[in-house]
Design a protein around this motif. Structure first.
Motif, short mmCIF file in Angstrom:
data_model
loop_
_atom_site.label_atom_id
_atom_site.label_comp_id
_atom_site.label_asym_id
_atom_site.label_seq_id
_atom_site.Cartn_x
_atom_site.Cartn_y
_atom_site.Cartn_z
N GLU A 125 0.83 -1.19 0.00
CA GLU A 125 0.00 0.00 0.00
C GLU A 125 0.87 1.25 0.00
OE1 GLU A 125 -2.72 -0.63 3.39
OE2 GLU A 125 -4.29 -0.21 1.93
N TYR A 126 0.43 2.25 -0.75
CA TYR A 126 1.11 3.52 -0.74
C TYR A 126 0.61 4.37 0.43
CZ TYR A 126 2.57 2.37 -5.49
OH TYR A 126 3.12 1.75 -6.59
N PRO A 127 1.43 5.32 0.89
CA PRO A 127 0.96 6.20 1.97
C PRO A 127 -0.13 7.13 1.49
CG PRO A 127 3.04 6.99 1.11
CD PRO A 127 2.79 5.66 0.45
N SER A 128 -0.99 7.53 2.40
CA SER A 128 -1.98 8.54 2.07
C SER A 128 -1.27 9.89 1.96
CB SER A 128 -3.04 8.62 3.16
OG SER A 128 -2.49 9.16 4.35
N PRO A 129 -1.89 10.88 1.30
CA PRO A 129 -1.28 12.21 1.26
C PRO A 129 -0.97 12.77 2.65
CG PRO A 129 -2.98 12.07 -0.40
CD PRO A 129 -3.06 10.80 0.41
N GLN A 130 -1.85 12.49 3.61
CA GLN A 130 -1.59 12.97 4.97
C GLN A 130 -0.37 12.30 5.57
OE1 GLN A 130 -3.52 15.48 6.93
NE2 GLN A 130 -1.46 15.30 7.77
#
Length: 331
Positions: A125-130
């Motif tokens: 999973e990629y990180p969220s923008p936050q």
């Protein structure tokens, strides 16, 4: 490039990863993309090209400094022991708006990649923008506008997807051995993909089994360390600046991939990725080049690189394309 976290249940894979429409975002000044070696000679871009349609760039992972690695107090665990061994990033990055300097709300949703995890637990999973914004502040990039982070995450994800597709192409050719790799590569790059697919399906039917795809076990960013190839290209740029005129790579990653052979045996293989930025398109869109290849950790790895390069050279030098065209005309 290459920030992933795996501290929650993976979501359903989403692909491809579209580029954002906003082209105003730019990387922070502290990002290695803005810091090419001032005295390093130029080098030519690799042959593998990825062209996102947004002018933003992702901020690469930066290894901890010696000061950061020191224990904060007696008896405290070391900095390295607090990192996730799969990606050498902090094990937990806040997904909440924790900083007063954040001017806008950022999405909290994390996007699933198309990259299988080496432990079999779904996709990375990629990180969220936050999360990306919190991680950048934690690393000292305090001048990053929060409104640009969402575009940066999109470009970051886009480049990682491109890197993985290149690794899959290497695995498709050589997971069945050097002989199979030569059978595929000797027909040139333009014929390699369909030929590799056909041979893989043929093997699967003969063995009555499904072909197992490679998976990403772990990875690490090494932006301050030039690969031997990148270093050699810098020398060539110093000797022939008019011919090899480009900047050194702005990032480097090592990805550790689980290769599954047709007989079911497995092997962990290291891939090296150099990230280059090229001149923008006439429309203003940025251009990135990814040079993805197996790390030379042994004779087998060196042979794979030589076979792929030599096979394409042989095909073009021997007039393979011309022979194919003539054969089609005779039919």
């Amino acid at each position: 490039m290459g920030w992933f976290w795996a501290d929650s249940t993976p979501a359903a894979p989403v692909a491809p990863h579209p580029m954002p429409a906003n082209a105003s975002a730019t990387p922070p000044p502290g990002c290695p993309m803005h810091k090419p070696a001032a005295d390093a000679p130029a080098a030519p871009p690799p042959s593998v090209v990825t062209k996102p349609s947004d002018s933003a760039s992702a901020c690469p992972y930066v290894p901890p400094t010696e000061a950061q690695k020191q224990e904060p107090s007696a008896g405290s665990p070391s900095y390295i022991s607090k990192l996730n061994p799969l990606n050498y990033m902090p094990k937990s990055i806040s997904n909440q708006r924790d900083h007063a300097e954040q001017s806008v709300d950022l999405p909290l949703e994390r996007e699933a990649s198309t990259i299988p995890r080496g432990d079999g637990q779904g996709m990375w999973e990629y990180p969220s923008p936050q999360q990306m914004y919190n991680a950048m502040l934690r690393k000292g990039y305090t001048d990053t506008p929060a409104e640009h982070v969402e575009s940066m995450v999109a470009v970051h994800n886009f480049l990682n997807e491109g890197a993985w597709q290149e690794i899959v192409e290497w695995e498709r050719r050589f997971s069945a051995g050097l002989k199979r790799g030569w059978e595929v590569c000797k027909k040139g790059e333009e014929n390699a993909y369909p030929l590799a697919e056909m041979l893989a399906r043929k093997d699967a039917l003969a063995a009555n089994t499904e072909t197992k795809d490679p998976s990403l076990v772990r990875f690490m960013g090494r932006p301050s360390e030039l690969t031997p190839k990148a270093r050699m290209l810098q020398v060539m740029g110093w000797l022939y600046p008019s011919k090899y005129e480009t900047e050194p790579p702005f990032d480097r990653h090592d990805w550790f991939v689980r290769r599954v052979h047709p007989d079911g045996t497995e092997r962990e293989k290291r891939y090296v990725i150099d990230y280059y930025s090229g001149p923008p398109e006439e429309t203003g869109e940025p251009v990135f080049y990814l040079d993805v290849r197996p790390a030379v950790d042994g004779p087998l790895d060196a042979a794979e690189r030589m076979i792929r390069w030599g096979g394409d050279v042989w095909w073009r030098a021997s007039g393979g394309s011309v022979r194919e065209e003539l054969a089609k005309l005779k039919k």
